[in-house]
Design a protein around this motif. Structure first.
Motif, mmCIF file in Angstrom:
data_model
loop_
_atom_site.group_PDB
_atom_site.id
_atom_site.type_symbol
_atom_site.label_atom_id
_atom_site.label_comp_id
_atom_site.label_asym_id
_atom_site.label_seq_id
_atom_site.Cartn_x
_atom_site.Cartn_y
_atom_site.Cartn_z
ATOM 1 N N LYS A 126 3.927 7.305 2.417
ATOM 2 C CA LYS A 126 3.504 6.371 3.471
ATOM 3 C C LYS A 126 3.381 4.920 2.969
ATOM 4 N N PRO A 127 4.450 4.355 2.447
ATOM 5 C CA PRO A 127 4.388 2.951 2.017
ATOM 6 C C PRO A 127 4.173 2.027 3.222
ATOM 7 N N LYS B 144 5.430 -4.938 -5.361
ATOM 8 C CA LYS B 144 6.220 -4.107 -4.455
ATOM 9 C C LYS B 144 7.095 -3.125 -5.228
ATOM 10 N N GLY B 145 7.693 -3.624 -6.337
ATOM 11 C CA GLY B 145 8.585 -2.775 -7.116
ATOM 12 C C GLY B 145 7.888 -1.540 -7.653
ATOM 13 N N LEU B 146 6.664 -1.713 -8.153
ATOM 14 C CA LEU B 146 5.894 -0.594 -8.694
ATOM 15 C C LEU B 146 5.556 0.398 -7.596
ATOM 16 N N ARG B 147 5.196 -0.123 -6.415
ATOM 17 C CA ARG B 147 4.893 0.770 -5.284
ATOM 18 C C ARG B 147 6.128 1.569 -4.876
ATOM 19 N N ASP B 148 7.262 0.874 -4.799
ATOM 20 C CA ASP B 148 8.493 1.530 -4.349
ATOM 21 C C ASP B 148 8.956 2.605 -5.342
ATOM 22 N N VAL B 149 8.784 2.322 -6.640
ATOM 23 C CA VAL B 149 9.149 3.319 -7.669
ATOM 24 C C VAL B 149 8.251 4.549 -7.539
ATOM 25 N N SER B 150 6.959 4.323 -7.269
ATOM 26 C CA SER B 150 6.006 5.440 -7.124
ATOM 27 C C SER B 150 6.337 6.294 -5.909
ATOM 28 N N VAL B 151 6.770 5.647 -4.842
ATOM 29 C CA VAL B 151 7.167 6.388 -3.629
ATOM 30 C C VAL B 151 8.451 7.173 -3.900
ATOM 31 N N LYS B 152 9.366 6.538 -4.623
ATOM 32 C CA LYS B 152 10.619 7.206 -4.950
ATOM 33 C C LYS B 152 10.376 8.426 -5.827
ATOM 34 N N ALA B 153 9.353 8.332 -6.701
ATOM 35 C CA ALA B 153 9.011 9.457 -7.579
ATOM 36 C C ALA B 153 8.227 10.534 -6.832
ATOM 37 N N PHE C 230 0.825 -1.202 0.000
ATOM 38 C CA PHE C 230 0.000 0.000 0.000
ATOM 39 C C PHE C 230 0.866 1.261 0.000
ATOM 40 N N ALA C 231 0.280 2.338 -0.494
ATOM 41 C CA ALA C 231 0.880 3.672 -0.381
ATOM 42 C C ALA C 231 -0.230 4.691 -0.610
ATOM 43 N N THR C 232 -0.007 5.905 -0.115
ATOM 44 C CA THR C 232 -1.019 6.958 -0.229
ATOM 45 C C THR C 232 -0.725 7.871 -1.413
ATOM 46 N N ASN C 233 -1.748 8.043 -2.257
ATOM 47 C CA ASN C 233 -1.634 8.910 -3.421
ATOM 48 C C ASN C 233 -1.556 10.369 -2.950
ATOM 49 N N VAL C 234 -0.478 11.053 -3.315
ATOM 50 C CA VAL C 234 -0.274 12.440 -2.871
ATOM 51 C C VAL C 234 -1.382 13.349 -3.380
#
Length: 417
Positions: free
Chosen positions: A208-209, A194-203, A179-183
């Motif tokens: 809040k992953p 997980k990889g897609l989530r982590d890339v989105s957080v990095k971007a 999970f992560a929160t859309n800004v």
């Protein structure tokens, strides 16, 4: 002489093995050219030689047969079953090739299954999902999908077999979720990887992953087994499965109600009533539970207790129409005893006085029932049963205007139907 026989036999065997390999090369050439029908024809000619093949040649034969039957995804469902069966017999070599073929099968079957599901073709979807599992038995989720879609098509025998297989495998369906929160929206979202989530957080488009585990499906599976037994009127197995399901999830009210319904179908009123009481203790604010207890009390002849349960249901949900109708029925049921006594009276003055008294009591019953029937019609203006009962009451009471109003409603309802 003995030595010559051994040499002759060895030469014959070598010639035979050479013939097998030559035939298999022809099969592989046909497969390379996507000529699957020719490959199957050649394989059928080789099949009588199977018993004389060594393990490596048998593996080659079975791998080639699987390819021919699968036909790069064009094979029928029966062909795919045959292909999977052939792959089980590949014992030497071809590990990488078998793994790749199985992965191709899984990918195509999942694509086909999802497309069928979107079209509500649950039969095809269920079969495709099951075959995907047979091709990749580590992915038990596919077997779960096959069982669930079998329920959608109401093939309960098939679903039961698949659910029991899942249960025996110890399948829980627990998986890691990302999970992560859309800004931009401020809402939490689930990512498939997980990889897609982590890339989105990095971007920095998500914050809040968080990693979580999904809920276990074990209780759901055992519950569905029980419910299928109920649908098949297999009450004994249903109760056994229900007991196991409740052990998995003792707080599941719907499961407890399902168990109560089994008791009801079996005619075990006491067990049904006890199960409902336990459910009521777990969920005291559930009007349906109160209503069902009222029904049981009414059927047992305990009018006061039934009335209390129905009133409790209305207290929890003022628009619980069935409670209104059943209260009116409880009130009107008292009429029969009054009528029987009235019909049994003589013509004396004392009897005439009693008759008038009973007549007044009967009319009072009607007036007591009117508010509940009126409210039922307010909730459901098409309720013909409540409307006709009200019409008859006003007729007996001699309230002509109200009778005419209700009769017009009855006529309108009947005209629509």
């Amino acid at each position: 002489m003995k030595k010559q026989i051994i040499i002759a036999f060895t030469l014959l065997l070598s010639t035979f093995l050479f013939a097998q390999k030559k035939e298999l090369k022809a099969v592989e050439k046909a497969l390379k050219n996507n000529n699957y029908s020719e490959a199957k024809s050649l394989l059928s000619q080789i099949e009588p030689m199977l018993s004389s093949m060594d393990a490596k040649t048998k593996s080659q034969y079975n791998y080639d047969k699987a390819q021919a039957l699968y036909a790069n995804g064009a094979g029928s469902s029966k062909d795919i079953d045959g292909a999977l069966e052939s792959l089980k017999n590949v014992s030497e070599g071809y590990q990488a090739e078998v793994a790749q073929l199985k992965q191709n099968m899984v990918n195509k079957l999942l694509t086909s299954g999802n497309a069928a599901y979107e079209k509500n073709d649950f039969s095809t979807a269920s079969n495709d999902f099951e075959q995907a599992y047979r091709a990749s038995t580590k992915d038990t989720t596919y077997l779960y999908y096959a069982a669930a879609t079998a329920v959608n098509m109401q093939d309960f025998d098939r679903a039961l077999g698949l659910y029991k297989e899942l249960k025996d495998l110890g399948y829980t369906g627990i998986e890691k979720q990302y999970f992560a929160t859309n800004v931009e929206t401020g809402k939490e979202e689930l990512f498939q990887e997980k990889g897609l989530r982590d890339v989105s957080v990095k971007a920095k488009t998500y914050i809040k992953p968080e990693d979580r585990k999904s809920e276990s499906k074990k209780a759901e599976i055992v519950k569905n087994i029980a419910l299928i037994y109920i649908s098949k009127d297999d009450n004994e197995n249903a109760l056994a499965a229900m007991k196991e399901a409740r052990a998995e999830d003792p707080d599941d009210i719907n499961l407890l109600l399902s168990e109560a319904n089994v008791y009801y179908k079996m005619g075990n009123t006491e067990a049904f009533k006890n199960a409902l009481k336990v459910a009521t203790e777990k969920d005291p604010n559930n009007p349906e539970l109160q209503y069902n207890l009222g029904v049981i009390a009414s059927e047992s002849g305990d009018v006061d207790e039934a009335m209390a349960y129905y009133n409790k249901a209305l207290e929890l949900d003022p628009n619980y129409i069935n409670a209104d109708i059943n209260i009116a029925a409880l009130i009107l049921n008292k009429e029969q005893a009054l009528i029987e006594e009235m019909n049994g009276l003589g013509s004396s003055k004392k009897d005439d006085l009693r008759y008038d008294e009973l007549k007044g009591m009967r009319q009072q019953l009607y007036r007591d029932a009117i508010p509940y029937l009126t409210k039922a019609l307010e909730i459901d203006s098409k309720n013909i049963s409540a409307a006709k009962t009200l019409m008859n009451i006003y007729s007996v009471l001699g309230e002509k205007d109200k009778y005419n109003d209700i009769k017009a409603k009855v006529d309108a309802i009947e005209a629509e139907n």
